[in-house]
Design an enzyme around this catalytic site. Sequence first.
Site: not given
Length: 394
Positions: A99, A104, A158, A182, A288
Amino acid sequence: MSSSLISRSTHAAVRNAARSARTVGVTSRSFVSLSKFTAVKKTPSSAQRVTSTQFTRGIKTLDFAGTKEVVYERSDWPLPKLQEFFKNDTLALIGYGSQGHGQGLNARDNGLNVIIGVRKDGESWKQALEDGWVPGETLFSIEEAIDRGTIIMNLLSDAAQSATWPTIAPLITKGKILYFSHGFSVVYKDDTHVVPPPDVDVILVAPKGSGRTVRTLFKEGRGINSSIAIWQDVTGKAKEKAIALGIAVGSGYLYETTFEREVYSDLYGERGVVLRKNGHTPSEAFNETVEEATQSLYPLIGAHGMDYMYAACSTTARRGALDWAPVFEKANLPIFEKLYQSVRDGTETRKSLEFNGRKTYREDLARELAEIDSQEIWRAGKVVRSLRPDYKGE
Ligand SMILES: NC(=O)c1ccc[n+]([C@@H]2O[C@H](COP(=O)([O-])OP(=O)(O)OC[C@H]3O[C@@H](n4cnc5c(N)ncnc54)[C@H](OP(=O)(O)O)[C@@H]3O)[C@@H](O)[C@H]2O)c1
């Protein structure tokens, strides 16, 4: 892309958008202008120029299989507006996994002031160097990037978000914005111990796919579907900031959700029907499951293989998939064995001969397909697909 091609595809996009707006019962629409923007990175390089074609329209509320949902889109945020909105901001992306790379580079290509914070000399540091981030200018340690940033985009894994929280929490001072992709860290705060300071906006932009896909769709002038949510709104402007950041990192369309719904649906990420039963919206259930699988995961498998797809997913997603794969395999194996036997003993052949030998085989099939077509998930899917810039009708 040549200007004639841009022009042709732009007009086709507007025609298709108009058609889709009619088809899906858009509540408000006004095709007011047609504009093209060329985004140039702050790091000057002609190879790094990205051209995207955008058109303005006023779609806001869409009908997803009977449920009305608000959708925000990139065309509401032309580049000059986006750049003006963030002119005093420094986006500090903490973490440079899948991500971090996608979001970025997209934000940088959109002309925003972006810096990266990762631990020095790790794998991500090397990757960031390869992508043109410059130590001391746009590439820093995690702590220094947070210190310099006004928008702290926590894109560590995470697990790392939890492990580093005691160190980074004191650096997230009043006036900064805290961003996640998230809901994991804050929703499961009893386990992660991530409790944001009370005086900052806390927002979420969660792309429905790997960061690799976030990047490729952006480069194609498209844009991934993402969900946005607000955990804490101290300025009263958290939602606008979430929408603007969603567009800045390369989303095409943004769907509203909550941190809780995002994390439950993402970690669950399986059958839409079960998601609906647990209170998720039709668009969330579709995005999803079908959308993420067909638009992000399967193309990655097709182009680079299963291991690449796994590597392009978050460490959290990877863990879940690897742990649950043998469970699904065990549960499904007897069914697949039964199917194989049914093929071998001729049952499938006889069924095919019987069904497809009927005089009414077309009508019988149409009846069954109509049942599928009328299911909520596929009706919601039609609306999601109709929003794509390359939509050509169905
Ligand atoms: N990938 C997806 O498909 C996806 C989709 C939507 C949302 N998300 C969410 O986006 C966020 C980022 O996910 P991701 O897939 O891009 O990244 P990721 O692969 O889960 O995490 C990678 C980053 O975490 C850093 N990291 C790991 N352990 C660390 C530690 N102990 N201390 C400091 N840094 C550490 C890594 O740095 P090093 O290289 O130095 O180890 C790397 O920069 C997560 O919240 C994820 O749930 C991911």
